[in-house]
Design an enzyme around this catalytic site. Structure first.
Site, PDB file in Angstrom:
ATOM      1  N   TYR A  16      39.513 -19.811   1.549  1.00 57.98           N
ATOM      2  CA  TYR A  16      38.552 -18.772   1.145  1.00 57.98           C
ATOM      3  C   TYR A  16      37.315 -19.399   0.487  1.00 57.98           C
ATOM      4  O   TYR A  16      36.173 -19.046   0.801  1.00 57.98           O
ATOM      5  CB  TYR A  16      39.262 -17.821   0.183  1.00 57.98           C
ATOM      6  CG  TYR A  16      38.467 -16.626  -0.285  1.00 57.98           C
ATOM      7  CD1 TYR A  16      38.353 -15.478   0.515  1.00 57.98           C
ATOM      8  CD2 TYR A  16      37.866 -16.615  -1.534  1.00 57.98           C
ATOM      9  CE1 TYR A  16      37.650 -14.367   0.069  1.00 57.98           C
ATOM     10  CE2 TYR A  16      37.169 -15.515  -1.988  1.00 57.98           C
ATOM     11  CZ  TYR A  16      37.056 -14.396  -1.187  1.00 57.98           C
ATOM     12  OH  TYR A  16      36.362 -13.301  -1.638  1.00 57.98           O
ATOM     13  N   LYS A  36      33.483 -19.272   1.747  1.00 55.88           N
ATOM     14  CA  LYS A  36      32.446 -18.667   0.901  1.00 55.88           C
ATOM     15  C   LYS A  36      31.356 -19.690   0.552  1.00 55.88           C
ATOM     16  O   LYS A  36      30.190 -19.331   0.422  1.00 55.88           O
ATOM     17  CB  LYS A  36      33.076 -18.083  -0.371  1.00 55.88           C
ATOM     18  CG  LYS A  36      33.999 -16.890  -0.098  1.00 55.88           C
ATOM     19  CD  LYS A  36      33.245 -15.744   0.550  1.00 55.88           C
ATOM     20  CE  LYS A  36      34.100 -14.505   0.735  1.00 55.88           C
ATOM     21  NZ  LYS A  36      33.351 -13.411   1.391  1.00 55.88           N
TER      22      LYS A  36
HETATM   23  P1  NAP Z   1      38.780  -5.205   0.911  1.00 57.10           P
HETATM   24  O1  NAP Z   1      38.840  -4.064  -0.029  1.00 57.10           O
HETATM   25  O2  NAP Z   1      40.021  -5.915   1.306  1.00 57.10           O
HETATM   26  O3  NAP Z   1      38.006  -4.712   2.242  1.00 57.10           O
HETATM   27  C1  NAP Z   1      37.771  -5.627   3.287  1.00 57.10           C
HETATM   28  C2  NAP Z   1      36.919  -4.977   4.341  1.00 57.10           C
HETATM   29  O4  NAP Z   1      36.685  -5.962   5.365  1.00 57.10           O
HETATM   30  C3  NAP Z   1      37.584  -3.795   5.008  1.00 57.10           C
HETATM   31  O5  NAP Z   1      36.604  -2.803   5.260  1.00 57.10           O
HETATM   32  C4  NAP Z   1      38.095  -4.390   6.323  1.00 57.10           C
HETATM   33  O6  NAP Z   1      38.101  -3.446   7.399  1.00 57.10           O
HETATM   34  C5  NAP Z   1      37.026  -5.405   6.618  1.00 57.10           C
HETATM   35  N1  NAP Z   1      37.488  -6.441   7.539  1.00 57.10           N
HETATM   36  C6  NAP Z   1      38.491  -7.350   7.356  1.00 57.10           C
HETATM   37  N2  NAP Z   1      38.610  -8.126   8.456  1.00 57.10           N
HETATM   38  C7  NAP Z   1      37.656  -7.706   9.332  1.00 57.10           C
HETATM   39  C8  NAP Z   1      37.273  -8.109  10.635  1.00 57.10           C
HETATM   40  N3  NAP Z   1      37.876  -9.119  11.271  1.00 57.10           N
HETATM   41  N4  NAP Z   1      36.244  -7.444  11.239  1.00 57.10           N
HETATM   42  C9  NAP Z   1      35.612  -6.418  10.623  1.00 57.10           C
HETATM   43  N5  NAP Z   1      35.939  -5.988   9.390  1.00 57.10           N
HETATM   44  C10 NAP Z   1      36.951  -6.631   8.753  1.00 57.10           C
HETATM   45  O7  NAP Z   1      37.799  -6.341   0.362  1.00 57.10           O
HETATM   46  P2  NAP Z   1      36.676  -6.282  -0.777  1.00 57.10           P
HETATM   47  O8  NAP Z   1      37.283  -6.699  -2.049  1.00 57.10           O
HETATM   48  O9  NAP Z   1      35.907  -5.032  -0.678  1.00 57.10           O
HETATM   49  O10 NAP Z   1      35.765  -7.504  -0.301  1.00 57.10           O
HETATM   50  C11 NAP Z   1      34.570  -7.333   0.437  1.00 57.10           C
HETATM   51  C12 NAP Z   1      33.845  -8.662   0.500  1.00 57.10           C
HETATM   52  O11 NAP Z   1      33.563  -9.098  -0.835  1.00 57.10           O
HETATM   53  C13 NAP Z   1      34.668  -9.783   1.129  1.00 57.10           C
HETATM   54  O12 NAP Z   1      33.838 -10.648   1.866  1.00 57.10           O
HETATM   55  C14 NAP Z   1      35.246 -10.507  -0.073  1.00 57.10           C
HETATM   56  O13 NAP Z   1      35.565 -11.829   0.223  1.00 57.10           O
HETATM   57  C15 NAP Z   1      34.081 -10.387  -1.036  1.00 57.10           C
HETATM   58  N6  NAP Z   1      34.441 -10.582  -2.435  1.00 57.10           N
HETATM   59  C16 NAP Z   1      35.352  -9.758  -3.046  1.00 57.10           C
HETATM   60  C17 NAP Z   1      35.683  -9.966  -4.382  1.00 57.10           C
HETATM   61  C18 NAP Z   1      36.680  -9.106  -5.124  1.00 57.10           C
HETATM   62  O14 NAP Z   1      36.993  -9.445  -6.283  1.00 57.10           O
HETATM   63  N7  NAP Z   1      37.171  -8.019  -4.549  1.00 57.10           N
HETATM   64  C19 NAP Z   1      35.080 -11.019  -5.069  1.00 57.10           C
HETATM   65  C20 NAP Z   1      34.166 -11.835  -4.412  1.00 57.10           C
HETATM   66  C21 NAP Z   1      33.854 -11.594  -3.104  1.00 57.10           C
HETATM   67  P3  NAP Z   1      39.483  -2.814   7.977  1.00 57.10           P
HETATM   68  O15 NAP Z   1      40.209  -2.209   6.822  1.00 57.10           O
HETATM   69  O16 NAP Z   1      38.995  -1.842   8.977  1.00 57.10           O
HETATM   70  O17 NAP Z   1      40.232  -3.951   8.567  1.00 57.10           O
END
Ligand code: NAP
Length: 250
Positions: A157, A161
């Site tokens: 990851y 990133k």
């Molecule tokens: P999340 O709640 O797990 O949601 C992930 C989203 O990505 C869902 O809408 C999912 O769609 C979509 N997705 C996954 N695989 C995919 C694919 N192959 N093609 C298209 N869509 C896909 O994650 P989140 O926490 O909101 O994270 C969103 C972004 O922020 C990510 O890049 C994550 O790495 C980043 N981020 C998150 C955090 C945190 O603390 N949460 C911190 C830093 C960065 P489906 O459900 O339709 O599969």
């Protein structure tokens, strides 16, 4: 809400849930027409669309797996066919497959790199052609503080990133002369499905490293994305901006 994005067309990858869903809603609230992309959660994506439409906005759901180049190419074609052009691309789709390096499988490595890094490459390549021609546009990559600082148990990851940050800087240099801006956002510890399953001890450890002593919300991230997508950020490109409540201090 201020209409900073009226007449703009935006695509937010992975916007069926979590941070992406909030970004889609925020961009729409500021006047953008939003393509809500999802991979598997069709009902959730339709709910995001319905919430936008109920609030007076315009949005439609588009299914595509960002880790598949053909799927992304078809997604961009479908969005342009439906809405005429693309002004804002938010590469947000992401997954985790955590584990210590010595136990990490090839699949865990490849799945995370393909979705989190190659997905952004495929979408940005397709969007760049449109935006360069239009002489306007912006790309926002959702990276992570982990891409800057690293994290034990997240080599795949963190590599993806960190890769997004390199992609951001390089593409920003390539596209600046065409008035296309490319920036990255590095969220810290945000309340979504991705962090919901963390054991209490890991949660406490993470919180103890945050100066503001709270997790962030998807809305905290969406506010920065909306700013970067707007003309208020017209002179900002190639940057990585943290939204982490004081977890990292650059
Ligand atoms: P999340 O709640 O797990 O949601 C992930 C989203 O990505 C869902 O809408 C999912 O769609 C979509 N997705 C996954 N695989 C995919 C694919 N192959 N093609 C298209 N869509 C896909 O994650 P989140 O926490 O909101 O994270 C969103 C972004 O922020 C990510 O890049 C994550 O790495 C980043 N981020 C998150 C955090 C945190 O603390 N949460 C911190 C830093 C960065 P489906 O459900 O339709 O599969």
């Amino acid at each position: 809400m201020t209409q900073r994005l009226s007449n703009k067309i935006a695509l937010v990858t992975g916007s069926s849930r979590g941070i992406g869903a909030q970004i889609a809603q925020r961009l729409a609230a500021e006047g953008a027409t939003v393509a809500v992309n999802y991979a598997g959660s069709e009902a959730a994506a339709q709910e995001v669309v319905s919430s936008i439409v109920a609030a007076g906005g315009v949005a439609e759901a588009f299914k595509a797996d960002v880790s598949d180049a053909d799927s992304v190419s078809a997604l961009l074609d479908a969005v342009v066919k439906r809405f005429g052009r693309l002004d804002i691309l938010v590469n947000n789709a992401g997954i985790t497959r955590d584990g210590l390096l010595v136990r990490m499988s090839d699949d865990d490595w490849n799945d995370v790199l393909s979705t989190n890094l190659s997905g952004a490459f495929f979408a940005t390549r397709a969007a760049a052609k449109l935006m360069m021609k239009a002489r306007t546009g912006c790309v926002i990559n959702i990276s992570s503080v982990v891409g800057v600082a690293g994290n034990a148990g997240q080599a795949n990851y963190a590599a993806a990133k960190a890769g997004l940050i390199g992609l951001t800087k390089s593409v920003a240099r390539e596209l600046a002369s065409r008035n296309v801006r490319v920036n990255a956002v590095a969220p810290g510890f945000i309340e979504t499905d991705m962090t919901a399953g963390l054991p209490d001890a890991a949660r406490e450890a993470a919180l103890s490293g945050i100066a503001m002593k709270r997790m962030g919300t998807p809305a905290d991230v969406a506010a920065l994305v909306a700013f970067l997508a707007s003309d208020e950020a017209a002179y900002i490109t190639g940057q990585t901006i943290a939204v982490d409540g004081g977890m990292t201090f650059a």
